[in-house]
Design a protein around this motif. Sequence first.
Motif, mmCIF file in Angstrom:
data_model
loop_
_atom_site.group_PDB
_atom_site.id
_atom_site.type_symbol
_atom_site.label_atom_id
_atom_site.label_comp_id
_atom_site.label_asym_id
_atom_site.label_seq_id
_atom_site.Cartn_x
_atom_site.Cartn_y
_atom_site.Cartn_z
ATOM 1 N N THR A 1 -2.633 7.371 13.292
ATOM 2 C CA THR A 1 -2.401 7.418 14.738
ATOM 3 C C THR A 1 -3.721 7.621 15.507
ATOM 4 O O THR A 1 -4.768 7.895 14.919
ATOM 5 C CB THR A 1 -1.469 8.598 15.074
ATOM 6 O OG1 THR A 1 -2.125 9.808 14.662
ATOM 7 C CG2 THR A 1 -0.129 8.475 14.365
ATOM 8 N N GLY B 1 4.822 13.404 5.316
ATOM 9 C CA GLY B 1 3.866 13.094 6.380
ATOM 10 C C GLY B 1 2.749 12.181 5.948
ATOM 11 O O GLY B 1 2.327 12.201 4.790
ATOM 12 N N GLY B 2 2.260 11.401 6.916
ATOM 13 C CA GLY B 2 1.218 10.421 6.631
ATOM 14 C C GLY B 2 -0.149 10.817 7.167
ATOM 15 O O GLY B 2 -1.179 10.382 6.641
ATOM 16 N N SER B 3 -0.191 11.632 8.227
ATOM 17 C CA SER B 3 -1.494 11.972 8.823
ATOM 18 C C SER B 3 -2.337 12.777 7.845
ATOM 19 O O SER B 3 -3.532 12.515 7.668
ATOM 20 C CB SER B 3 -1.308 12.786 10.117
ATOM 21 O OG SER B 3 -0.539 12.059 11.033
ATOM 22 N N GLN C 1 -4.545 10.146 17.285
ATOM 23 C CA GLN C 1 -5.096 11.495 17.084
ATOM 24 C C GLN C 1 -5.922 11.553 15.798
ATOM 25 O O GLN C 1 -7.003 12.151 15.767
ATOM 26 C CB GLN C 1 -3.964 12.534 17.005
ATOM 27 C CG GLN C 1 -3.294 12.822 18.323
ATOM 28 C CD GLN C 1 -2.092 11.923 18.553
ATOM 29 O OE1 GLN C 1 -1.986 10.841 17.984
ATOM 30 N NE2 GLN C 1 -1.190 12.367 19.407
ATOM 31 N N ASP D 1 -1.206 2.968 9.600
ATOM 32 C CA ASP D 1 -2.608 3.118 9.186
ATOM 33 C C ASP D 1 -3.310 4.258 9.924
ATOM 34 O O ASP D 1 -4.532 4.337 9.937
ATOM 35 C CB ASP D 1 -3.379 1.805 9.392
ATOM 36 C CG ASP D 1 -4.648 1.765 8.563
ATOM 37 O OD1 ASP D 1 -4.552 1.516 7.356
ATOM 38 O OD2 ASP D 1 -5.733 1.992 9.127
ATOM 39 N N SER E 1 7.815 4.616 4.369
ATOM 40 C CA SER E 1 7.177 3.858 5.452
ATOM 41 C C SER E 1 6.223 2.788 4.921
ATOM 42 O O SER E 1 5.134 2.560 5.458
ATOM 43 C CB SER E 1 6.410 4.822 6.379
ATOM 44 O OG SER E 1 6.000 4.146 7.545
ATOM 45 N N LEU F 1 0.842 4.926 0.257
ATOM 46 C CA LEU F 1 0.144 6.178 0.541
ATOM 47 C C LEU F 1 1.095 7.212 1.164
ATOM 48 O O LEU F 1 1.226 8.332 0.674
ATOM 49 C CB LEU F 1 -1.031 5.888 1.487
ATOM 50 C CG LEU F 1 -1.933 7.056 1.837
ATOM 51 C CD1 LEU F 1 -2.545 7.673 0.588
ATOM 52 C CD2 LEU F 1 -3.045 6.589 2.781
ATOM 53 N N THR F 2 1.787 6.814 2.225
ATOM 54 C CA THR F 2 2.599 7.762 2.987
ATOM 55 C C THR F 2 3.782 8.268 2.160
ATOM 56 O O THR F 2 4.370 7.529 1.379
ATOM 57 C CB THR F 2 3.109 7.074 4.272
ATOM 58 O OG1 THR F 2 1.986 6.568 4.981
ATOM 59 C CG2 THR F 2 3.875 8.033 5.156
ATOM 60 N N SER G 1 5.052 -0.927 4.278
ATOM 61 C CA SER G 1 5.237 -2.312 4.733
ATOM 62 C C SER G 1 5.539 -3.202 3.531
ATOM 63 O O SER G 1 4.969 -3.017 2.462
ATOM 64 C CB SER G 1 3.964 -2.819 5.427
ATOM 65 O OG SER G 1 3.699 -2.036 6.566
ATOM 66 N N LEU H 1 0.866 -1.187 0.000
ATOM 67 C CA LEU H 1 0.000 0.000 0.000
ATOM 68 C C LEU H 1 0.898 1.232 0.000
ATOM 69 O O LEU H 1 1.680 1.426 0.944
ATOM 70 C CB LEU H 1 -0.872 -0.015 1.259
ATOM 71 C CG LEU H 1 -1.493 1.322 1.673
ATOM 72 C CD1 LEU H 1 -2.473 1.808 0.618
ATOM 73 C CD2 LEU H 1 -2.199 1.180 3.009
#
Length: 387
Positions: A362, A127-129, A364, A360, A153, A122-123, A155, A120
């Motif tokens: 955090t 930043g990933g958030s 927050q 996937d 980042s 995406l990040t 996997s 996957l």
Amino acid sequence: MLLTEDQQALRDVARRFSREKLLPRHQARDKESIIERSFLREMGSLGLIGVDLPEEYGGLGASSLTAGLIIEELAYGDFSVSYVQLLGSLMGSIIARNANPELASEWVSKIIAGEAIMGLGLTEPRGGSDAANLLLKARREGDEYVLNGEKSSISFSDQADAMVVFARTGKPEDGARGVSAFLVPLTLPGVQRTRSSDVASHIVGRGSVFFDDVRIPADHRLGDEGKGFTQVMQGFDFSRALIALQCVAAAQASLDETWEYVKEREAFGAPLAQYQGVTFPLVECEALIAATRQLCYHALELRDAGQPHTAEAAMVKWMGPKTAFDTIHQCLLTFGHYGWSTDLPHQQRLREVMGLEIGDGTAQVMKLIVARERVGRIAVQYLQEKK
Ligand SMILES: Cc1cc2nc3c(=O)[nH]c(=O)nc-3n(C[C@H](O)[C@H](O)[C@H](O)COP(=O)(O)OP(=O)(O)OC[C@H]3O[C@@H](n4cnc5c(N)ncnc54)[C@H](O)[C@@H]3O)c2cc1C
């Protein structure tokens, strides 16, 4: 919750495989750096990857809840191995829903058979958030797209056979609306990969994938151009419930081992199990883990019924890894000085579930999602105004 006969039968296959093949070697396996392909194919042949995927591609067409039951069984034996089921179900369903039939048939059947790992993407390094704020560029040239940029980042970064890559086809200021998704075989010229030195889950591995003028056929786009977020990301409510079940299962394994230990270990002339100072914290963990598990099942049942479940999925993605971490921590302490040894599995499980307190999304970010579900976009408006 009452299981159907089919669910029970499949769960029994997964449980047997997990207790016989995964659990006994899960600590030794963590010292290895790749997941054995023969192992993947064995899980595939038992029908343990992507059970929810369509029968036309070799899946069982089972419910989301059934996928949750399977991942839970496998994570009990080896948390890291169960990443295969997580990515199999998540990426397989994204591809089955959004790819053209030939592409879907090729890749989804390989995922189910354990012949391909689908990453996957995406990040990105910035930043990933704020996932929609991505830069990796996909430029249309005739019948192709040309990809340039970095995903970080990721996997299985250096083991995945292909990856679903979220890339910008519109302008940066378009935000989520300018993002499209692509299925990218990682053997293509221009792809390079790295691996970081991680705290846990070494057979999975994580790192960056670089794209330098990587050309993919235009029919490898998933969904409509510019609709990557709205169409393709729908699968993420599913993976959040599955991740929480992975964590619940790892915690349950530590709890079960700890109950056995307190029956045998003596202090002050009596088994530890006689001291309520020992058993009550474990009982509290049992209750919180059981409650989290049921909320996971509920989220998956809502998904199976076609009902909204975004808030429930985000709740368990926050609660699952956190409750599991606290539970495994309590188990480690209950083992006294033995717990503080890498000979026992609790420290490994602590590190593993902690990874998915970040991966996937955090805590927050999950809480932002729940707040947005409750009060609407006002809950995230200040984030947009800052841009
Ligand atoms: C084990 C693991 C596996 C992963 N696998 C993948 C993968 O396969 N594919 C993939 O694409 N990504 C993967 N990731 C990346 C992961 O999704 C991101 O790390 C995650 O989304 C957080 O992004 P970030 O690390 O850039 O943190 P940042 O976005 O930089 O955030 C840093 C901190 O600030 C907090 N924060 C940020 N914004 C806010 C806000 N508005 N309000 C309050 N707090 C805020 C965050 O909660 C976090 O604690 C993985 C990560 C891990 C650890």
